[in-house]
Design a protein around this motif. Structure first.
Motif, PDB file in Angstrom:
ATOM      1  N   TYR A  20       0.895  -1.163   0.000  1.00 30.15           N
ATOM      2  CA  TYR A  20       0.000   0.000   0.000  1.00 30.15           C
ATOM      3  C   TYR A  20       0.935   1.215   0.000  1.00 30.15           C
ATOM      4  N   LEU A  52      -0.502   2.207  11.106  1.00 26.62           N
ATOM      5  CA  LEU A  52      -0.143   1.940   9.709  1.00 26.62           C
ATOM      6  C   LEU A  52       1.385   1.990   9.579  1.00 26.62           C
ATOM      7  N   TYR A  56       3.650   6.481   9.679  1.00 26.07           N
ATOM      8  CA  TYR A  56       2.471   7.183   9.137  1.00 26.07           C
ATOM      9  C   TYR A  56       2.064   8.328  10.077  1.00 26.07           C
ATOM     10  N   TYR A 135     -15.293   4.927   1.044  1.00 21.34           N
ATOM     11  CA  TYR A 135     -14.635   5.568  -0.098  1.00 21.34           C
ATOM     12  C   TYR A 135     -13.447   4.727  -0.495  1.00 21.34           C
ATOM     13  N   SER A 137      -9.584   4.345  -1.832  1.00 20.87           N
ATOM     14  CA  SER A 137      -8.326   5.077  -1.813  1.00 20.87           C
ATOM     15  C   SER A 137      -7.395   4.523  -2.894  1.00 20.87           C
ATOM     16  N   GLN A 162     -10.419   8.734  -3.047  1.00 22.93           N
ATOM     17  CA  GLN A 162      -9.297   9.503  -2.510  1.00 22.93           C
ATOM     18  C   GLN A 162      -8.059   9.086  -3.298  1.00 22.93           C
ATOM     19  N   LYS A 164      -3.971   9.305  -3.662  1.00 27.76           N
ATOM     20  CA  LYS A 164      -2.733   9.633  -2.952  1.00 27.76           C
ATOM     21  C   LYS A 164      -1.774  10.359  -3.892  1.00 27.76           C
ATOM     22  N   ASP A 193      -4.880  13.295  -1.351  1.00 22.59           N
ATOM     23  CA  ASP A 193      -4.217  13.192  -0.047  1.00 22.59           C
ATOM     24  C   ASP A 193      -2.701  13.114  -0.223  1.00 22.59           C
ATOM     25  N   ASN A 195      -0.626  13.124   2.381  1.00 26.19           N
ATOM     26  CA  ASN A 195      -0.053  12.472   3.579  1.00 26.19           C
ATOM     27  C   ASN A 195       1.191  13.211   4.106  1.00 26.19           C
ATOM     28  N   GLU A 218      -6.221  16.962   1.102  1.00 27.54           N
ATOM     29  CA  GLU A 218      -6.032  16.368   2.435  1.00 27.54           C
ATOM     30  C   GLU A 218      -4.561  16.405   2.860  1.00 27.54           C
ATOM     31  N   ASP A 241      -5.766  15.424   8.454  1.00 27.60           N
ATOM     32  CA  ASP A 241      -5.800  14.024   8.866  1.00 27.60           C
ATOM     33  C   ASP A 241      -4.740  13.821   9.953  1.00 27.60           C
ATOM     34  N   ALA A 294      -6.562   3.838  10.542  1.00 31.46           N
ATOM     35  CA  ALA A 294      -5.424   3.753   9.641  1.00 31.46           C
ATOM     36  C   ALA A 294      -5.364   2.375   8.978  1.00 31.46           C
ATOM     37  N   TRP A 320     -13.512   4.668   5.569  1.00 34.48           N
ATOM     38  CA  TRP A 320     -12.567   3.774   4.890  1.00 34.48           C
ATOM     39  C   TRP A 320     -12.240   2.624   5.827  1.00 34.48           C
TER      40      TRP A 320
HETATM   41  C1  0XW Z   1      -6.959   6.166   3.142  1.00 32.66           C
HETATM   42  N1  0XW Z   1      -6.542   5.935   4.511  1.00 32.66           N
HETATM   43  C2  0XW Z   1      -7.663   6.069   5.420  1.00 32.66           C
HETATM   44  C3  0XW Z   1      -5.966   4.546   4.573  1.00 32.66           C
HETATM   45  C4  0XW Z   1      -4.613   4.635   5.168  1.00 32.66           C
HETATM   46  O1  0XW Z   1      -4.713   4.500   6.539  1.00 32.66           O
HETATM   47  C5  0XW Z   1      -4.149   6.025   4.853  1.00 32.66           C
HETATM   48  C6  0XW Z   1      -5.401   6.776   4.971  1.00 32.66           C
HETATM   49  C7  0XW Z   1      -5.350   8.240   4.855  1.00 32.66           C
HETATM   50  O2  0XW Z   1      -6.343   8.912   4.527  1.00 32.66           O
HETATM   51  O3  0XW Z   1      -4.295   8.850   5.116  1.00 32.66           O
END
Ligand code: 0XW
Ligand code: MG
Length: 367
Positions: A20, A52, A56, A135, A137, A162, A164, A193, A195, A218, A241, A294, A320
Motif C-alpha cells: 500500500y 499503519l 504514518y 470511499y 483510496s 481519494q 494519494k 491526499d 499524507n 487532504e 488528517d 489507519a 474507509w
Molecule cells: C486512506 N486511509 C484512510 C488509509 C490509510 O490509513 C491512509 C489513509 C489516509 O487517509 O491517510
C-alpha cells in the motif's frame, strides 16, 4: 461486571497485492493489536488498534502493546461502569497514548453493549443509518492505473475516491489527478491526499495547477503551523488528517478556521468515546469529516461503522476500512466489508463481531 483478566492478541495482516503506497511510506504487512477484556460474569469484549507502520503518524504496534502493558494490570479487578470512568482510570495509569487506550475503550463499549443488549452505536448517541458510505483510496501510481482503479470502484458503487499524491514531481501528480477526475467526474467526489509530504510552496503550486478540478485537499503538509500558513491561500478546501492528534487539535482547527474538514482516525482520537466528542464539535459548525482508522481487521472496521452510523449523514464523507487490502477476515462469521460502496453496520449487541482466536497470536495476559 468486573474485569477478571485482559488478553492481548496480535494479528499479522499482509497487504493484498503486496504493498500500500503513500507519499512517504509504503507498507507491506500490518501488525494489529487486539485486546480482549474478560469479565467475572464470563463475557468477552474486544478492541483493536493497528498503526499503519511506524511512520504514518507517531504510533507504532510495539508502542501500543507497551502502553497496554502499563495500563492493563491497573484495570484488572475494577468494575466496568462507564467509558468515562475507564478513561479517568486509564489517564491515572498512563498519560497520553490515546491510540492504545482506544482499544480498551472499544472493548468496554462492546461489553456494556452486550450487557445492555444494545449495539455500540446506541451507546454513542444512536445510529441514524444502518448502512454507511465508504470511499476508495487509490495509492500513488501512474495515470492509467490510477484512473482504471478509480473507475472500477466507482462502477461498484463508491461515491468518493481519494487519490494519494506527493513524494515525487508535481507534474506527475497533476497528471494523475486529471486522469482520475476524467474517469470519475459526475459519478464520484474526489479527495487528494498528500499524507504530509508537500512543502507549503509545493502545496500552493499543486493547488494552482489543479485549480479547475474540484477536490478536497487532504493533509498537504506535515505540521499544523505549515497548514496555518496556507490558510486563505488555497483554492481547494483543506482536510486535516495526521495532524489531528487529539480532540483538542480538532477544536482549535475548527475555531481557527484552519480546516474545512477532517479525515478522522478513531484510534488516533483515543477511541469511539472521544470520536463522539469530535463528531459533535464538527456538527456544531457543519464541518464534514470521515470516520476511518489507519488499518485493522473486523474489530476496527466494526468500530468505525458504529461511530460513522451516529454521524449526521450530511457531514459524513465516508468510512474507509482495510477489508479490501486484507486476505480473509478475523471474524469470518460476521465479516465487515464494503458492498456497493457501503458498509452494513453490525447489529450488535455490542460491536457485533467476535474474532476467531485461531487467527490470532496471544502475546500477553494480565490478571
Ligand atoms: C486512506 N486511509 C484512510 C488509509 C490509510 O490509513 C491512509 C489513509 C489516509 O487517509 O491517510
Ligand atoms: Mg489521509
Amino acid at each position: 461486571m468486573k474485569i477478571d483478566r485482559i488478553h492481548v492478541h496480535r494479528a499479522l495482516l499482509p497487504v493484498v497485492g503486496g504493498a500500500y503506497r503513500m507519499s512517504h511510506t509504503t507498507v507491506e504487512a500490518l501488525d494489529s493489536t487486539l485486546v480482549e477484556i474478560v469479565t467475572d460474569d464470563g463475557r468477552s469484549g474486544w478492541g483493536e488498534t493497528c498503526p499503519l507502520g511506524p511512520v504514518y503518524q507517531p504510533h507504532h504496534a510495539l508502542g501500543a502493546r507497551a502502553a497496554i502493558e502499563q495500563i492493563a494490570p491497573g484495570l484488572v479487578g475494577t468494575a466496568i461502569d462507564s467509558p468515562r470512568a475507564l478513561a479517568r482510570r486509564m489517564d491515572g495509569l498512563l498519560a497520553g497514548h490515546g491510540y492504545a487506550k482506544a482499544a480498551l475503550d472499544t472493548a468496554v463499549l462492546d461489553l456494556l453493549g452486550q450487557q445492555l443488549g444494545v449495539p455500540v452505536s446506541t451507546l454513542l448517541g444512536g445510529a441514524l443509518v444502518d448502512n454507511v458510505p465508504s470511499y476508495w483510496s487509490v495509492t500513488v501510481g501512474d495515470p492509467d492505473a490510477s484512473a482504471a482503479s478509480a473507475a472500477a470502484r466507482v462502477a461498484q458503487g463508491y461515491r468518493r475516491v481519494q487519490l494519494k499524491v506527493g513524494g515525487r514531481d508535481l507534474d506527475h501528480d497533476v497528471e494523475n489527478v486529471r486522469a482520475v477526475w476524467a474517469a470519475v467526474r459526475g459519478r464520484a467526489r474526489l479527495a487528494v491526499d498528500a499524507n504530509r509530504a508537500m512543502t507549503g510552496a509545493h502545496a500552493l503550486q499543486f493547488d494552482r495547477l489543479c485549480a479547475d478540478v474540484p477536490f478536497t485537499f487532504e493533509q498537504p503538509c506535515d505540521t499544523v503551523e505549515e497548514m496555518e500558513a496556507l490558510r486563505g491561500r488555497l483554492v481547494h478546501p483543506v482536510f486535516l488528517d495526521e495532524t489531528t492528534l487529539d480532540p483538542g487539535v480538532v477544536l482549535r482547527a475548527i475555531a481557527d478556521g484552519v480546516a474545512d474538514g477532517f479525515s478522522f482516525k478513531v484510534t488516533r482520537l483515543g477511541g469511539p468515546t472521544q470520536a463522539a466528542i469530535v463528531r459533535d464539535l464538527c456538527a456544531l459548525r457543519s464541518v464534514p469529516h470521515t470516520i476511518d482508522d489507519a488499518w485493522g481487521g473486523d474489530v476496527i472496521a466494526a468500530t468505525c461503522a458504529h461511530v460513522a452510523s451516529t454521524v449526521d449523514p450530511r457531514l459524513l464523507e465516508g468510512t474507509w476500512i482495510a477489508s479490501d487490502w486484507i486476505d480473509g477476515h478475523l471474524d469470518p462469521e460476521h465479516p465487515v466489508e464494503v458492498r456497493d460502496g457501503h458498509i452494513a453496520v453490525p447489529q450488535g449487541p455490542g460491536l457485533g463481531v467476535r474474532p476467531d482466536r485461531t487467527r490470532l497470536e496471544e502475546v500477553a495476559t494480565y490478571g
